[in-house]
Design an enzyme around this catalytic site. Structure first.
Site, PDB file in Angstrom:
ATOM      1  N   LYS A   1      -9.211   7.689 -18.925  1.00  0.00           N
ATOM      2  CA  LYS A   1      -9.431   8.383 -20.103  1.00  0.00           C
ATOM      3  C   LYS A   1      -8.228   8.363 -21.047  1.00  0.00           C
ATOM      4  O   LYS A   1      -7.651   7.408 -21.224  1.00  0.00           O
ATOM      5  CB  LYS A   1     -10.278   9.793 -19.834  1.00  0.00           C
TER       6      LYS A   1
ATOM      7  N   TYR B   1     -17.736  18.007 -13.789  1.00  0.00           N
ATOM      8  CA  TYR B   1     -18.142  16.426 -14.089  1.00  0.00           C
ATOM      9  C   TYR B   1     -18.958  16.368 -12.700  1.00  0.00           C
ATOM     10  O   TYR B   1     -19.108  16.429 -11.584  1.00  0.00           O
ATOM     11  CB  TYR B   1     -16.666  15.716 -13.846  1.00  0.00           C
TER      12      TYR B   1
ATOM     13  N   ASP C   1      -8.492  19.797 -13.477  1.00  0.00           N
ATOM     14  CA  ASP C   1      -8.944  18.616 -13.786  1.00  0.00           C
ATOM     15  C   ASP C   1      -8.796  18.616 -15.088  1.00  0.00           C
ATOM     16  O   ASP C   1      -9.328  19.400 -16.087  1.00  0.00           O
ATOM     17  CB  ASP C   1     -10.384  18.172 -13.378  1.00  0.00           C
TER      18      ASP C   1
ATOM     19  N   ARG D   1       0.869  -1.247  -0.223  1.00  0.00           N
ATOM     20  CA  ARG D   1       0.039   0.055  -0.024  1.00  0.00           C
ATOM     21  C   ARG D   1       0.823   1.166  -0.054  1.00  0.00           C
ATOM     22  O   ARG D   1       0.500   2.103  -0.720  1.00  0.00           O
ATOM     23  CB  ARG D   1      -0.877   0.207   1.134  1.00  0.00           C
TER      24      ARG D   1
END
Ligand SMILES: Cc1ncc(COP(=O)(O)O)c(C=O)c1O
Length: 383
Positions: free
Chosen positions: A201, A104, A176, A52
């Site tokens: 994306k 978004y 963003d 992690r």
């Protein structure tokens, strides 16, 4: 294999953060699919203790994307939303954030439905108008969160102006950059403090991974984000890190084709008698075409167009053959969607109306197939 300091962009995409594997010489970073690392003796290890906290595949991706965006370091998360959520942990109860009104939907949901409960407040403004950003600033404003171009109405924010407004007030500018990709737009060059991506994306580009990343420029932000990555644990998996790394190697060539195909399809749509409006920053009649030329290199692969009615919009989406009717964007294959009933269905109708998101809009994420095939498909769908 050493990346020269003068390396150009497409070279950086392929080589930054990539060293041949020290054990075997493998040219491609292996997928270190392990949860822990054996230590030589108590207190002596190779820099890796638990997966992690540290993973070589993830670290290679983080170095790669930090170099591509021109930041100091990057921190990868399990999704774009996990990355945005990590950024908001820099805020404290009572802090205020100014946000692009057409952000978004998932970001809006996180801010309104989750983070308001923790004493944060948000003002949604049309950040394409710098005066409105100024007016929305309050003494307790700590962050300006911008998306440009916006989805799906393709409004741009002047990043240099936004950066100046934020800097003058000691407010962090977060951009963003998912919709544009770092090939088309590098917000740090215009004063952004933090850049966030849904790697789902363009960065991955092959529609086979969900992930997110934050690129930071200040040491204190890097340190905090790494701390949160470990403390909250929403890490990107080794396999997803590897997939995105594979994606960024071809980012420059893919984006060149997305740009060219986007421009060609936008021009075709603009000439079609059944299309009443095309929203694409590469068209001279886009209200911010001059700004787009200043802050973008190419205009991307996202196009929104108006076909007059809800029925006509549904008809086009249902009739395409090559294009796939699906949410998401940024893959090599072309996707078409009806924002009002798909990606933006959860946005209340009055908010949709306020940002010009009408029922007659259709959105296309233009892929890198042959552009003549895009035009042929949309021609028959509009017939
Ligand atoms: C602009 C933008 N930001 C963030 C996200 C969230 O990313 P993810 O779906 O990887 O959580 C999306 C997803 O569509 C997006 O379009």
């Amino acid at each position: 294999m050493k990346l020269p300091a003068t390396a150009r962009f497409s070279t950086i995409c392929i080589h930054a953060g990539q060293e041949p594997d020290p054990t075997t010489g493998a040219i491609i970073m292996p997928i270190y699919q392990t949860s822990t690392y054996v230590q030589d003796e108590v207190g002596r290890h190779k820099g890796y203790e638990y997966a992690r906290t540290q993973n070589p595949t993830r670290a290679a991706l983080e170095q790669n994307i930090a170099a591509i965006e021109g930041g100091k370091a990057a921190v990868a998360f399990a999704s774009g939303m996990a990355a945005i959520d990590a950024i908001t942990t820099m805020l404290k109860a009572g802090d205020h954030v100014v946000v692009t009104d057409n952000t978004y939907g998932g970001t809006f949901r996180l801010f309104e439905r989750v983070l308001r409960q923790y004493g944060l407040s948000f003002s949604y403004v049309d950040t394409s108008q710098p005066d409105l950003i100024e007016q929305a600033m309050r003494p307790e404003t700590k962050m300006l969160f911008v998306e440009t171009p916006t989805n799906p109405v393709m409004r741009l924010t002047d990043l240099a102006r936004a950066g100046a407004i934020a800097r003058a007030r000691g407010v962090r500018l977060v951009v963003d950059n998912t919709f544009a990709s770092p090939i088309v737009q590098r917000p740090i060059e215009f004063g952004a403090d933090l850049v966030v991506h849904s790697t789902t994306k363009y960065l991955n580009g092959h529609s086979d991974s969900v992930g997110g990343i934050v690129v930071a420029v200040r040491d204190e932000d890097v340190e905090w984000l790494k701390f949160i990555q470990n403390a909250a644990g929403a890490i990107l998996s080794p396999f997803d890190s590897w997939l995105v790394l594979r994606g960024t190697k071809t980012l420059a060539v893919r984006m060149a084709q997305h740009n060219a195909n986007g421009q060609a399809l936008a021009e075709y749509l603009a000439s079609h008698p059944k299309v009443t409006q095309v929203l694409y920053p590469g068209l001279p009649d886009h209200p911010q075409h001059e700004l787009a030329k200043r802050q973008m290199r190419g205009f991307g692969g996202m196009i929104t167009f108006d076909v007059g009615t809800l029925e006509a919009a549904h008809r086009v989406c249902n009739r395409v053959r090559l294009m796939a009717l699906a949410e998401s964007l940024g893959g090599v294959e072309t996707l078409i969607s009806h924002p009002a009933s798909m990606t933006h269905a959860s946005v209340p109708p009055d908010r949709r109306a306020a940002i010009g998101l009408t029922d007659s809009l259709v959105r296309i994420s233009v892929g890198i197939e042959d552009p003549a095939d895009h035009i042929e498909d949309i021609r028959q769908a509009l017939e």
